[in-house]
Design an enzyme around this catalytic site. Sequence first.
Site, mmCIF file in Angstrom:
data_model
loop_
_atom_site.group_PDB
_atom_site.id
_atom_site.type_symbol
_atom_site.label_atom_id
_atom_site.label_comp_id
_atom_site.label_asym_id
_atom_site.label_seq_id
_atom_site.Cartn_x
_atom_site.Cartn_y
_atom_site.Cartn_z
ATOM 1 N N SER A 141 -1.672 3.808 3.485
ATOM 2 C CA SER A 141 -1.331 2.635 2.670
ATOM 3 C C SER A 141 -2.096 2.759 1.364
ATOM 4 C CB SER A 141 -1.734 1.350 3.412
ATOM 5 O OG SER A 141 -1.754 0.240 2.542
ATOM 6 N N TYR A 154 -7.320 -4.011 8.428
ATOM 7 C CA TYR A 154 -6.252 -3.155 7.924
ATOM 8 C C TYR A 154 -6.807 -2.153 6.918
ATOM 9 C CZ TYR A 154 -1.586 -1.868 6.304
ATOM 10 O OH TYR A 154 -0.435 -1.168 5.989
#
Length: 251
Positions: A141, A154
């Site tokens: 990401s 995350y």
Amino acid sequence: MKGRTALVTGAGAGMGKATALAFAREGADVVAADIDETAGKNTVDEIEFLGARAEFVKVDVADSGQIHDMVDATISSFGRLDFAVNNAAIAPDRLRIVDVDEAEFARMLTVNLTSVLLCMRFQIRAMLDADRGGSIVNIGSVRSLRALAGSPGYTATKHAVVGLSNTAALEYASDGIRVNTVCPGPIDTPMLRQARARRGETAESDTKTRTPLGRLGTADEVARTSLWLCSDAASFVTGQTIAVDGGFLTP
């Protein structure tokens, strides 16, 4: 890619589905793995409509045994494993560190990070046994490269995916196995829309403003990057981290 086999996790929707379809269009046999049986089988139906071969495997990537069985099923179905895209992940609600629930953080570590280790462990073993080399793409990401306040779990797991991928790239380069990381930015997927809905966000204007190209990315754009990394065109590329982010991370 005709005659070769690709395994894609999280293939029921979004970037995973787009990636599975991209491999199929290039002639690869595809194993579409997902925890959602209906969604995964729908992906297989779409691949078969294209005239390619595909199998669905139901897998919870939080379960080591199921990951082992997933790779075994790939070999049983098509006789080989050449490419793997480890895409399955969960996205958290926005929480600051003092509010993080330990159980939820542990689940984030398992699904977003430990699963990548386990997938690579069994995928690499299969590639070593066949002695044909191979290519693995792990999906990170933009949070692999830049922290996001309010998303400690995350951000931490996606940072770690890069380190894990690069370690594997170094360890297995001499065996002809390439490992790279793709880091998507704001991509128009069901996961992004669901996360925004949970946070009470409805407009996309903020993302468009912060993305130099002025729009959200598409799942197909991420899929094409993974496809290229697995192709012979990227035969000298390993241990790399590639952002597909419309310039989001540009200083």
